[in-house]
Design a protein around this motif. Structure first.
Motif, PDB file in Angstrom:
ATOM      1  N   GLU A   1     124.028  61.984  73.731  1.00 28.50           N
ATOM      2  CA  GLU A   1     124.364  63.397  73.527  1.00 28.50           C
ATOM      3  C   GLU A   1     125.578  63.786  74.354  1.00 28.50           C
ATOM      4  O   GLU A   1     126.384  64.616  73.959  1.00 28.50           O
ATOM      5  N   GLU A   2     125.701  63.180  75.544  1.00 30.72           N
ATOM      6  CA  GLU A   2     126.741  63.648  76.472  1.00 30.72           C
ATOM      7  C   GLU A   2     128.159  63.260  76.067  1.00 30.72           C
ATOM      8  O   GLU A   2     129.112  63.950  76.380  1.00 30.72           O
ATOM      9  N   GLY A   3     128.278  62.117  75.427  1.00 31.66           N
ATOM     10  CA  GLY A   3     129.633  61.691  75.082  1.00 31.66           C
ATOM     11  C   GLY A   3     130.452  61.249  76.275  1.00 31.66           C
ATOM     12  O   GLY A   3     131.675  61.129  76.191  1.00 31.66           O
ATOM     13  N   ALA A   4     129.774  61.010  77.394  1.00 34.11           N
ATOM     14  CA  ALA A   4     130.518  60.646  78.610  1.00 34.11           C
ATOM     15  C   ALA A   4     130.990  59.193  78.575  1.00 34.11           C
ATOM     16  O   ALA A   4     131.961  58.835  79.225  1.00 34.11           O
ATOM     17  N   ARG A   5     130.279  58.373  77.795  1.00 34.06           N
ATOM     18  CA  ARG A   5     130.668  56.961  77.721  1.00 34.06           C
ATOM     19  C   ARG A   5     131.209  56.592  76.343  1.00 34.06           C
ATOM     20  O   ARG A   5     132.059  55.715  76.213  1.00 34.06           O
ATOM     21  N   PHE A   6     130.666  57.243  75.312  1.00 34.66           N
ATOM     22  CA  PHE A   6     131.109  56.998  73.934  1.00 34.66           C
ATOM     23  C   PHE A   6     131.387  58.348  73.287  1.00 34.66           C
ATOM     24  O   PHE A   6     130.587  59.266  73.434  1.00 34.66           O
ATOM     25  N   GLN A   7     132.499  58.462  72.582  1.00 34.75           N
ATOM     26  CA  GLN A   7     132.794  59.720  71.909  1.00 34.75           C
ATOM     27  C   GLN A   7     132.692  59.534  70.403  1.00 34.75           C
ATOM     28  O   GLN A   7     133.047  58.466  69.909  1.00 34.75           O
ATOM     29  N   PRO A   8     132.230  60.541  69.640  1.00 33.43           N
ATOM     30  CA  PRO A   8     131.963  61.906  70.064  1.00 33.43           C
ATOM     31  C   PRO A   8     130.608  62.057  70.738  1.00 33.43           C
ATOM     32  O   PRO A   8     129.772  61.144  70.689  1.00 33.43           O
ATOM     33  N   ASP A   9     130.425  63.208  71.367  1.00 30.87           N
ATOM     34  CA  ASP A   9     129.122  63.548  71.928  1.00 30.87           C
ATOM     35  C   ASP A   9     128.162  63.919  70.787  1.00 30.87           C
ATOM     36  O   ASP A   9     128.564  63.969  69.628  1.00 30.87           O
ATOM     37  N   MET A  10     126.934  64.126  71.120  1.00 31.55           N
ATOM     38  CA  MET A  10     125.875  64.446  70.133  1.00 31.55           C
ATOM     39  C   MET A  10     125.833  63.402  69.022  1.00 31.55           C
ATOM     40  O   MET A  10     125.520  63.695  67.871  1.00 31.55           O
ATOM     41  N   MET A  11     126.130  62.161  69.379  1.00 29.70           N
ATOM     42  CA  MET A  11     126.307  61.118  68.374  1.00 29.70           C
ATOM     43  C   MET A  11     125.014  60.809  67.613  1.00 29.70           C
ATOM     44  O   MET A  11     125.011  60.694  66.386  1.00 29.70           O
ATOM     45  N   GLY A  12     123.923  60.647  68.346  1.00 32.79           N
ATOM     46  CA  GLY A  12     122.672  60.246  67.701  1.00 32.79           C
ATOM     47  C   GLY A  12     122.200  61.272  66.684  1.00 32.79           C
ATOM     48  O   GLY A  12     121.832  60.922  65.549  1.00 32.79           O
ATOM     49  N   SER A  13     122.202  62.541  67.070  1.00 33.87           N
ATOM     50  CA  SER A  13     121.753  63.579  66.135  1.00 33.87           C
ATOM     51  C   SER A  13     122.756  63.768  65.005  1.00 33.87           C
ATOM     52  O   SER A  13     122.385  64.037  63.858  1.00 33.87           O
ATOM     53  N   LEU A  14     124.033  63.594  65.324  1.00 35.89           N
ATOM     54  CA  LEU A  14     125.083  63.710  64.290  1.00 35.89           C
ATOM     55  C   LEU A  14     124.886  62.659  63.201  1.00 35.89           C
ATOM     56  O   LEU A  14     124.934  62.957  61.998  1.00 35.89           O
ATOM     57  N   VAL A  15     124.619  61.423  63.631  1.00 32.00           N
ATOM     58  CA  VAL A  15     124.395  60.346  62.669  1.00 32.00           C
ATOM     59  C   VAL A  15     123.101  60.607  61.882  1.00 32.00           C
ATOM     60  O   VAL A  15     123.046  60.430  60.666  1.00 32.00           O
ATOM     61  N   MET A  16     122.090  61.080  62.603  1.00 29.04           N
ATOM     62  CA  MET A  16     120.788  61.300  61.955  1.00 29.04           C
ATOM     63  C   MET A  16     120.884  62.297  60.807  1.00 29.04           C
ATOM     64  O   MET A  16     120.234  62.138  59.779  1.00 29.04           O
ATOM     65  N   VAL A  17     121.702  63.341  60.978  1.00 30.53           N
ATOM     66  CA  VAL A  17     121.785  64.355  59.922  1.00 30.53           C
ATOM     67  C   VAL A  17     122.899  64.053  58.927  1.00 30.53           C
ATOM     68  O   VAL A  17     123.226  64.882  58.082  1.00 30.53           O
ATOM     69  N   GLY A  18     123.482  62.858  59.037  1.00 29.84           N
ATOM     70  CA  GLY A  18     124.470  62.448  58.039  1.00 29.84           C
ATOM     71  C   GLY A  18     125.881  62.938  58.318  1.00 29.84           C
ATOM     72  O   GLY A  18     126.753  62.879  57.455  1.00 29.84           O
ATOM     73  N   GLY A  19     126.145  63.379  59.541  1.00 23.20           N
ATOM     74  CA  GLY A  19     127.466  63.909  59.876  1.00 23.20           C
ATOM     75  C   GLY A  19     128.476  62.847  60.271  1.00 23.20           C
ATOM     76  O   GLY A  19     129.668  63.128  60.395  1.00 23.20           O
ATOM     77  N   MET A  20     127.971  61.616  60.488  1.00 21.77           N
ATOM     78  CA  MET A  20     128.876  60.524  60.853  1.00 21.77           C
ATOM     79  C   MET A  20     128.258  59.253  60.289  1.00 21.77           C
ATOM     80  O   MET A  20     127.044  59.033  60.446  1.00 21.77           O
ATOM     81  N   PRO A  21     129.054  58.391  59.655  1.00 19.82           N
ATOM     82  CA  PRO A  21     128.478  57.153  59.107  1.00 19.82           C
ATOM     83  C   PRO A  21     127.933  56.271  60.238  1.00 19.82           C
ATOM     84  O   PRO A  21     128.564  56.160  61.303  1.00 19.82           O
ATOM     85  N   LEU A  22     126.795  55.659  59.995  1.00 15.26           N
ATOM     86  CA  LEU A  22     126.177  54.793  60.992  1.00 15.26           C
ATOM     87  C   LEU A  22     127.138  53.714  61.467  1.00 15.26           C
ATOM     88  O   LEU A  22     127.268  53.457  62.674  1.00 15.26           O
ATOM     89  N   GLN A  23     127.844  53.082  60.527  1.00 16.72           N
ATOM     90  CA  GLN A  23     128.709  51.958  60.914  1.00 16.72           C
ATOM     91  C   GLN A  23     129.834  52.409  61.843  1.00 16.72           C
ATOM     92  O   GLN A  23     130.199  51.714  62.787  1.00 16.72           O
ATOM     93  N   ALA A  24     130.370  53.599  61.561  1.00 22.65           N
ATOM     94  CA  ALA A  24     131.433  54.122  62.427  1.00 22.65           C
ATOM     95  C   ALA A  24     130.889  54.382  63.832  1.00 22.65           C
ATOM     96  O   ALA A  24     131.552  54.088  64.832  1.00 22.65           O
ATOM     97  N   ALA A  25     129.672  54.913  63.891  1.00 24.84           N
ATOM     98  CA  ALA A  25     129.077  55.175  65.208  1.00 24.84           C
ATOM     99  C   ALA A  25     128.844  53.868  65.955  1.00 24.84           C
ATOM    100  O   ALA A  25     129.165  53.747  67.145  1.00 24.84           O
ATOM    101  N   LEU A  26     128.308  52.875  65.266  1.00 22.67           N
ATOM    102  CA  LEU A  26     128.008  51.595  65.928  1.00 22.67           C
ATOM    103  C   LEU A  26     129.289  50.904  66.416  1.00 22.67           C
ATOM    104  O   LEU A  26     129.273  50.174  67.404  1.00 22.67           O
ATOM    105  N   ALA A  27     130.390  51.155  65.739  1.00 19.99           N
ATOM    106  CA  ALA A  27     131.657  50.494  66.097  1.00 19.99           C
ATOM    107  C   ALA A  27     132.398  51.230  67.217  1.00 19.99           C
ATOM    108  O   ALA A  27     133.432  50.751  67.694  1.00 19.99           O
TER     109      ALA A  27
END
Lengths: 415, 415
Positions: B132-158
């Motif tokens: 959620e913090e985005g302090a190590r990986f950006q963007p923040d709120m990544m997990g919830s963003l991916v969960m609701v379809g706001g970011m593709p899983l593969q892009a987040a994992l990469a």
């Protein structure tokens, strides 16, 4: 102005340019420019070479206790000498002309007189002053400041380098320039310094010779605003203590003030450091620099007072602390009106366009002005660049300036 | 509001506080605070402990492909669950409460129901979302963003870490949280997140519960002004191309704009870097950050447009270039009006003072709001401090917030 018998004399431009190139070899930087920090090995090499040039021209050379070097070309009478000169130290990434030009042109004047068999009534002296730049030891203009009694010799000798423990005294001894001549206000008839403008005004106005009327007063301050760091998204505006906002409003105020004052007023905020300096955090600290300059003392004082009052008011309104540190404070210097007129008249007699102007930067001449009639001659600086390896003045402009110096020195020395 | 049979239920405050202390041991910093950067070893340890807590409470635990963890407490009927939760990653110098409080309070609600033998009609889920913090990986709120379809899983994992080459995918695998559950909008009845305010408003207004109506829209920009470096003493004002002055006037403009707009408009210039950043040199470059926030989309857009227009105008008037980079752009989020009312009513029923307010910071709830009725409950933060080891909320305030969460979840889950 009646035409003097020496008015047709001209310097040897090629010889002048060659001396500038030769001096520039000491501390030369790859790709151009010069690093000849005061009292460094490169400075010693440049000094040694310049002293040899003086001796080759038959000048008597004296070195004083702060390392100022004065070469004297005897006059027909034992009168107070007319002095010219400048400095040959540079900043870490300096050009070939700042300071050096005034010293080399002084030598070229002597060489011209010698070649023409001209002897003046008064002696002519060519000086180079220690540590004008202040890049390694502060304050700047140290040698001329000590010479005119503005700083005690012992304090100057004890000054430490900005980057290590060496003192001016140590370094003068090390390079062999802790001279035996006493420091103290020299008995000088008058002083004229030739220098590049270091600004864009002559180039912009397409004039060849700057007739320098004086040196601006300088007020340097550091303002430190201390507030509270907080989240930029969750802290309402009314609950903030935003140090950065106070500083930036103060900078905007300074700009408005300068526009309002007009005239010769300058104002610059060149330095600002925010902490923590993050996009979403209100700055808890902002340290800003203020550089105010004016040729008139009264508006400069007024500007300083207004900036401080605004800084304190904006800080107080925002629950922020404001501390003020004075970093420099120089009154404006007016050069001698007759000598300024003399510079202008001789430039015109040479057919050169002129502009009366203040100097924005500090120069040794402002120190000499405390003890004798003084003036300066400026030549253009391309794009106003200075303290920069790309510093440049066209060769013909350099020669024009040296011819003005020649004529002014002849005029003064034959009075 | 009629009195429900469960309205007398209260959480066990000591147990809640103990869980917060226990979780705070993972990544604990000397002298207080926590460093549990997303997907670090400390995060793994905190996750493992939290998952064990869920299992000990009889919850079924699922981990999805982006590492979000959801514990489910079965309901009497097989209906869409009511979800609560937040995150347990922290910034590098974080406190004990940001995110953690919402997750631990969710577990405490489940523990309270279990101890009281209460079973709800709908299942109750407690989730913690990845990064959620985005302090190590950006963007923040990544997990919830991916969960609701706001970011593709593969892009987040990469996504690579900000400080080394590790990707989210690598690190999830390394710590054992590359789960098998599919990501994708969960079929959830509603979502309520309990969180510390991270701002000073509740404390300043002496209210215990923040009834969060929505999340401010955020506009982050970087403005880069490029001018010309020149001598502050020799360059007349009219010949300057002062990048620093343009930036600082722009900052003053932003402050005036915020005052003029009023309402929920916020504006912060937290970052400014001048080059060369010296007292007597006109800045050739100024890179400034702009953080604009508003709960209303229209004035936020208008503010952004005004700031850009001013920046371009001041740059153009001064012969300076201005480049603009959009760093973030989030529309305001409105939470579900009925669920917001529900939070307020239950706080009042508990005798707690409330304040309707926006969230200034981003939260996982704003992502969930895209797929189900969502709301948030805030408790005060002492001095508004957050992302800070000195982050603090009084124990009784933490317990009050958890009781509001308990009642709201009971209300929602028994509908």
């Amino acid at each position: 102005m009646t035409t003097a018998p020496w008015s047709a004399l001209r310097v040897d431009g090629v010889r002048l340019l060659q001396r500038l190139q030769d001096l520039g070899q000491f501390g030369a930087l790859e790709g151009g420019g010069t690093n000849r920090l005061a009292l460094s090995d490169a400075d010693k090499a440049g000094r040694d070479w310049t002293v040899q040039q003086m001796r080759d021209l038959g000048m008597a050379v004296q070195v004083d206790a702060i390392g100022n070097v004065v070469g004297t070309c005897a006059g027909m009478q034992d009168l107070p000498p007319v002095m010219t000169g400048s400095h040959i130290d540079t900043v870490r990434t300096g050009g070939l002309y700042d300071g050096n030009y005034g010293v080399m042109a002084g030598l070229e004047v002597v060489a011209t007189l010698r070649a023409a068999g001209v002897r003046t009534r008064r002696p002519i002296q060519v000086a180079f002053f220690t540590n004008e730049e202040g890049a390694r030891f502060q304050p700047d203009m140290m040698g001329s400041l000590v010479m005119v009694g503005g700083m005690p010799l012992q304090a100057a000798l004890a000054t430490q380098a900005v980057d290590n423990a060496a003192t001016v005294g140590d370094e003068l001894a090390r390079i062999g320039y802790a001279g035996s001549a006493p420091v103290g206000a020299p008995v000088v008839d008058s002083f004229v310094e030739l220098h590049i403008e270091q600004g864009p005004v002559l180039e912009q106005q397409d004039r060849l010779i700057g007739v320098v009327q004086g040196v601006q007063g300088i007020c340097w301050m550091q303002l430190r605003f201390t507030g509270t760091s907080n989240h930029a998204g969750t802290t309402p505006m009314a609950l903030r203590h935003d140090a950065g906002m106070c500083a930036m409003r103060c900078a905007a105020f300074i700009h408005n003030l300068v526009v309002r004052y007009g005239g010769s007023q300058l104002g610059t905020v060149g330095g600002l450091q925010l902490k923590p300096n993050l996009i979403n955090v209100i700055a808890q600290e902002a340290v800003m620099t203020v550089d105010l300059r004016n040729t008139q003392a009264a508006p400069l004082r007024q500007a300083q007072a207004e900036v401080l009052a605004f800084a304190n008011r904006i800080a107080s309104e925002n629950g922020v602390q404001c501390e003020h540190r004075q970093l420099a404070d120089f009154e404006p210097v007016d050069f001698d009106a007759d000598l300024v007129d003399c510079v202008e008249q001789h430039a015109h007699a040479l057919g050169l366009s002129t502009l009366r102007m203040p100097s924005g930067a500090g120069h040794d001449a402002q120190m000499l002005a405390r003890v004798c009639p003084s003036a300066m001659v400026f030549v253009p600086s391309r794009q106003g660049l200075s303290h920069n390896v790309h510093e440049h003045t066209d060769p013909d402009q350099l020669v024009h300036g040296a011819n003005v110096l020649l004529q002014v020195l002849l005029h003064q020395a034959n009075r």
